[in-house]
Design a protein around this motif. Structure first.
Motif, PDB file in Angstrom:
ATOM      1  N   ASN A 216      15.885  -1.249 -25.226  1.00  0.00           N
ATOM      2  CA  ASN A 216      17.299  -1.637 -25.282  1.00  0.00           C
ATOM      3  C   ASN A 216      18.048  -1.293 -23.995  1.00  0.00           C
ATOM      4  OD1 ASN A 216      17.378  -2.877 -27.799  1.00  0.00           O
ATOM      5  ND2 ASN A 216      17.726  -0.943 -28.894  1.00  0.00           N
ATOM      6  N   GLY A 217      17.367  -0.605 -23.072  1.00  0.00           N
ATOM      7  CA  GLY A 217      17.970  -0.301 -21.771  1.00  0.00           C
ATOM      8  C   GLY A 217      18.424   1.127 -21.591  1.00  0.00           C
ATOM      9  N   GLY A 218      18.160   2.005 -22.558  1.00  0.00           N
ATOM     10  CA  GLY A 218      18.607   3.395 -22.457  1.00  0.00           C
ATOM     11  C   GLY A 218      17.457   4.371 -22.321  1.00  0.00           C
ATOM     12  N   LYS A 228      19.586  14.842  -9.668  1.00  0.00           N
ATOM     13  CA  LYS A 228      20.204  15.465 -10.827  1.00  0.00           C
ATOM     14  C   LYS A 228      20.033  14.567 -12.054  1.00  0.00           C
ATOM     15  CE  LYS A 228      21.847  19.106  -8.668  1.00  0.00           C
ATOM     16  NZ  LYS A 228      21.404  20.488  -8.995  1.00  0.00           N
ATOM     17  N   TRP A 229      20.512  15.055 -13.218  1.00  0.00           N
ATOM     18  CA  TRP A 229      20.299  14.339 -14.472  1.00  0.00           C
ATOM     19  C   TRP A 229      21.588  14.289 -15.295  1.00  0.00           C
ATOM     20  CZ3 TRP A 229      15.269  12.575 -15.714  1.00  0.00           C
ATOM     21  CH2 TRP A 229      14.251  13.063 -14.874  1.00  0.00           C
ATOM     22  N   HIS A 230      21.675  13.278 -16.137  1.00  0.00           N
ATOM     23  CA  HIS A 230      22.740  13.224 -17.150  1.00  0.00           C
ATOM     24  C   HIS A 230      22.221  12.416 -18.330  1.00  0.00           C
ATOM     25  CE1 HIS A 230      23.592   9.010 -16.074  1.00  0.00           C
ATOM     26  NE2 HIS A 230      23.510   9.404 -14.815  1.00  0.00           N
ATOM     27  N   ASN A 231      22.924  12.473 -19.453  1.00  0.00           N
ATOM     28  CA  ASN A 231      22.454  11.743 -20.635  1.00  0.00           C
ATOM     29  C   ASN A 231      22.344  10.252 -20.317  1.00  0.00           C
ATOM     30  OD1 ASN A 231      24.527   9.911 -22.240  1.00  0.00           O
ATOM     31  ND2 ASN A 231      25.714  11.552 -21.219  1.00  0.00           N
ATOM     32  N   GLY A 232      21.397   9.593 -21.000  1.00  0.00           N
ATOM     33  CA  GLY A 232      21.182   8.172 -20.760  1.00  0.00           C
ATOM     34  C   GLY A 232      21.323   7.326 -22.006  1.00  0.00           C
ATOM     35  N   TYR A 233      22.024   7.861 -23.027  1.00  0.00           N
ATOM     36  CA  TYR A 233      22.129   7.134 -24.290  1.00  0.00           C
ATOM     37  C   TYR A 233      23.558   6.917 -24.771  1.00  0.00           C
ATOM     38  CZ  TYR A 233      22.564  11.937 -26.006  1.00  0.00           C
ATOM     39  OH  TYR A 233      22.961  13.236 -26.197  1.00  0.00           O
ATOM     40  N   ASN A 234      24.539   7.528 -24.110  1.00  0.00           N
ATOM     41  CA  ASN A 234      25.930   7.306 -24.516  1.00  0.00           C
ATOM     42  C   ASN A 234      26.414   6.016 -23.856  1.00  0.00           C
ATOM     43  OD1 ASN A 234      28.472   7.633 -25.613  1.00  0.00           O
ATOM     44  ND2 ASN A 234      29.155   9.065 -24.037  1.00  0.00           N
ATOM     45  N   ASN A 235      25.876   4.910 -24.336  1.00  0.00           N
ATOM     46  CA  ASN A 235      26.115   3.608 -23.729  1.00  0.00           C
ATOM     47  C   ASN A 235      25.794   2.523 -24.765  1.00  0.00           C
ATOM     48  OD1 ASN A 235      23.259   3.607 -23.784  1.00  0.00           O
ATOM     49  ND2 ASN A 235      23.173   4.442 -21.703  1.00  0.00           N
ATOM     50  N   GLU A 236      25.826   1.287 -24.337  1.00  0.00           N
ATOM     51  CA  GLU A 236      25.558   0.178 -25.251  1.00  0.00           C
ATOM     52  C   GLU A 236      24.151   0.251 -25.834  1.00  0.00           C
ATOM     53  OE1 GLU A 236      25.852  -3.020 -27.646  1.00  0.00           O
ATOM     54  OE2 GLU A 236      27.468  -1.924 -26.633  1.00  0.00           O
ATOM     55  N   ALA A 237      23.180   0.684 -25.027  1.00  0.00           N
ATOM     56  CA  ALA A 237      21.805   0.805 -25.508  1.00  0.00           C
ATOM     57  C   ALA A 237      21.713   1.814 -26.650  1.00  0.00           C
ATOM     58  CB  ALA A 237      20.885   1.210 -24.368  1.00  0.00           C
ATOM     59  N   GLY A 238      22.374   2.952 -26.495  1.00  0.00           N
ATOM     60  CA  GLY A 238      22.363   3.971 -27.540  1.00  0.00           C
ATOM     61  C   GLY A 238      23.021   3.476 -28.814  1.00  0.00           C
ATOM     62  N   GLU A 396      18.337  16.485 -34.155  1.00  0.00           N
ATOM     63  CA  GLU A 396      19.065  17.041 -35.308  1.00  0.00           C
ATOM     64  C   GLU A 396      20.297  16.198 -35.627  1.00  0.00           C
ATOM     65  OE1 GLU A 396      19.878  21.005 -34.065  1.00  0.00           O
ATOM     66  OE2 GLU A 396      17.818  21.719 -34.409  1.00  0.00           O
ATOM     67  N   ARG A 397      20.989  15.740 -34.611  1.00  0.00           N
ATOM     68  CA  ARG A 397      22.169  14.887 -34.825  1.00  0.00           C
ATOM     69  C   ARG A 397      21.762  13.524 -35.392  1.00  0.00           C
ATOM     70  NH1 ARG A 397      26.959  16.547 -32.276  1.00  0.00           N
ATOM     71  NH2 ARG A 397      26.740  18.439 -30.999  1.00  0.00           N
ATOM     72  N   LEU A 398      20.639  13.002 -34.901  1.00  0.00           N
ATOM     73  CA  LEU A 398      20.178  11.713 -35.394  1.00  0.00           C
ATOM     74  C   LEU A 398      19.793  11.784 -36.867  1.00  0.00           C
ATOM     75  CD1 LEU A 398      17.933  10.486 -32.419  1.00  0.00           C
ATOM     76  CD2 LEU A 398      20.172   9.583 -33.086  1.00  0.00           C
ATOM     77  N   VAL A 399      19.105  12.831 -37.256  1.00  0.00           N
ATOM     78  CA  VAL A 399      18.702  12.990 -38.662  1.00  0.00           C
ATOM     79  C   VAL A 399      19.916  12.941 -39.574  1.00  0.00           C
ATOM     80  CG1 VAL A 399      17.757  14.621 -40.343  1.00  0.00           C
ATOM     81  CG2 VAL A 399      16.564  14.222 -38.187  1.00  0.00           C
ATOM     82  N   ASN A 400      20.976  13.643 -39.215  1.00  0.00           N
ATOM     83  CA  ASN A 400      22.204  13.632 -40.016  1.00  0.00           C
ATOM     84  C   ASN A 400      22.866  12.263 -39.997  1.00  0.00           C
ATOM     85  OD1 ASN A 400      21.988  16.355 -40.739  1.00  0.00           O
ATOM     86  ND2 ASN A 400      23.023  17.036 -38.881  1.00  0.00           N
ATOM     87  N   ALA A 401      22.814  11.592 -38.853  1.00  0.00           N
ATOM     88  CA  ALA A 401      23.442  10.271 -38.745  1.00  0.00           C
ATOM     89  C   ALA A 401      22.736   9.247 -39.619  1.00  0.00           C
ATOM     90  CB  ALA A 401      23.437   9.818 -37.294  1.00  0.00           C
ATOM     91  N   LEU A 418      27.574   9.540 -30.584  1.00  0.00           N
ATOM     92  CA  LEU A 418      26.875   9.584 -29.307  1.00  0.00           C
ATOM     93  C   LEU A 418      27.668  10.339 -28.243  1.00  0.00           C
ATOM     94  CD1 LEU A 418      25.367   5.982 -29.253  1.00  0.00           C
ATOM     95  CD2 LEU A 418      24.181   8.133 -29.682  1.00  0.00           C
ATOM     96  N   GLU A 419      28.974  10.248 -28.276  1.00  0.00           N
ATOM     97  CA  GLU A 419      29.804  11.001 -27.326  1.00  0.00           C
ATOM     98  C   GLU A 419      29.613  12.502 -27.512  1.00  0.00           C
ATOM     99  OE1 GLU A 419      33.771   9.671 -27.944  1.00  0.00           O
ATOM    100  OE2 GLU A 419      33.415   7.667 -27.127  1.00  0.00           O
TER     101      GLU A 419
END
Length: 438
Positions: A216-218, A228-238, A396-401, A418-419
């Motif tokens: 999906n692009g994420g 450096k790094w940052h999250n890659g899922y707080n976007n349309e793909a996520g 853990e957040r996904l399981v609850n979601a 996701l935010e």
């Protein structure tokens, strides 16, 4: 005397060049008895380790390899307690990402030069998985052994009953086919169209989500040009991937929390398709020998590819005979022993320069795990000590979601989910000095 020294030097050079004989029989016989302990987190591989250990013992009668395996999550907890305390086994089987914290702390010694030479030889192992073995300090620590490549497993009989003849090739087809393949007894789902990883321990939920997120692009964390790094899922793909899960569970009812999942469901005929590593082929041969199934490459989306998770073998710093331990690990990586690994467990060796065709010809379902194409990307776990924490907390957040029906057709709720998860991911990266956006 000079001639003797010269011959000794030549012998040592040849041994390093070959890379497969780290010790000589004389070295192995230097002591009356040598015992090497090997710990692993994949119990299904224990018989292979034992078979190879017996063969090694036949070559070196004074060397005994003691093998002990335990379930993966328990094993990872065991390593966390024993490696810092210097009470771990001589040989440790583990993926690179949970080992990073031990490497960063200097608790595991680097691999010797001849092992590094063997491992980094051109074309011997997948480049991405060799790179995963390279720690931040520039050293290699583990020796590549087997890998988790992924494919779609599909039940050919269920597909035929639903009027489908081929496996899904795109993300859109995955969703479409899952709905067509779901089976019901009245309103009750009795066989899922697609078995999703909705719950479970550790980071497994996050890993399986990642494999749908990628096309999906994420991704879970994204590397910037600066390193450096940052999250890659707080976007349309996520958002798209979370919504796919929610829709298949709550709207389309093609999967459910109330039925069996994963390999067990597939082998029992209670799901039509799911994504997993190659070991299921070996497991199904034992538990469901009449199951009519095949495998297919991961589906296409905005991009196309597969997550490769390598498992390596390390030697602990308290090992009394590291030379013998490394020699055994090189012996374990021989062509004959890797064919045995694939045939008896279904786990795919990391080595590329061995002939696996005798096993693949006998069991064609392995072909999808060896699939390659110019635009089929192989991606791996980032070698950051904190990545295991990031993936576990995200899971853990996904399981609850996935349990929250109110998130269906609720884009604001999914965005908030996701935010908040992304803020936690980025905070962990900042705490470890790895966060950046440029």
């Amino acid at each position: 005397m000079k001639t003797q020294r010269f011959l000794m030097c030549v012998t040592a050079l040849v041994m390093m060049t070959i890379g497969f004989s780290f010790i000589t029989p004389d070295m192995a016989l230097a002591e009356d008895s040598i015992e090497i302990a090997l710990w692993g987190g994949w119990p299904e591989i224990e018989p292979v380790y034992q078979e190879v250990a017996d063969a090694y013992h036949a070559k070196h009668p004074n060397v005994t390899i003691k093998v002990l395996t335990s379930p993966l999550r328990e094993f990872e907890q065991k390593l966390s307690a024993t490696i810092p305390a210097d009470t771990a086994a001589c040989i440790i089987e583990a993926s690179p990402y949970p080992m990073q914290k031990f490497l960063a702390a200097g608790l595991i010694p680097p691999a010797p030069a001849n092992v590094v030479e063997f491992m980094t030889a051109a074309g011997r192992f997948p480049e991405a998985l060799v790179k995963d073995n390279l720690a931040e300090d520039g050293n290699y620590y583990g020796l590549n052994y087997f890998q988790g490549r992924h494919s779609i497993y599909w039940n050919k009989d269920k597909f035929a009953a639903a009027g489908l003849t081929t496996p899904p090739e795109t993300m859109e087809q995955v969703i479409e086919y899952a709905q067509k393949l779901a089976e019901y007894d009245g309103d009750k789902l009795i066989s899922s169209g697609l078995s999703l990883r909705l719950s479970g321990g550790g980071s497994g939920v996050g890993e399986k989500f990642w494999m749908y997120l990628f096309p999906n692009g994420g991704t879970i964390i994204e590397k910037t040009p600066s390193g450096k790094w940052h999250n890659g899922y707080n976007n349309e793909a996520g958002r798209k991937t979370v919504q796919m899960y929610l829709d298949l569970v709550w709207k389309h009812k093609a999967d459910s929390h109330e039925i069996k999942h994963d390999a067990e469901a597939f082998e029992l005929g209670q799901t039509a398709m799911f994504v997993r590593e190659s070991w299921v082929i070996g497991d199904a041969a034992k538990k469901a020998p009449n199951l009519n199934f095949d495998t297919a490459p991961m589906p296409k989306g905005e991009r196309w590819g597969d997550l490769a998770t390598g498992v390596n073998l390390y030697v602990s710093r308290t090992c009394k005979h590291p030379d013998v331990a490394w020699d055994f690990l090189l012996f374990l990586n021989s062509e004959e022993n890797l064919q045995t690994l694939l045939k008896k467990t279904g786990w795919l060796p990391q080595r590329l320069d061995v002939d696996l065709s005798p096993v693949v010809n006998e069991t064609p379902q392995y072909k999808s795990f060896l699939f390659s194409a110019p635009d089929y990307q192989i991606y791996t776990y980032p070698t950051l000590p904190e990545f295991d924490e990031i993936l576990t907390k995200f899971a853990e957040r996904l399981v609850n979601a996935f349990l929250d029906k109110s998130l269906v057709d609720n884009p604001d709720g999914v965005a908030k989910l996701l935010e908040e998860a992304a803020a936690e991911t980025d905070a962990i990266l900042k705490r470890n000095g790895h966060y950046g956006t440029e």
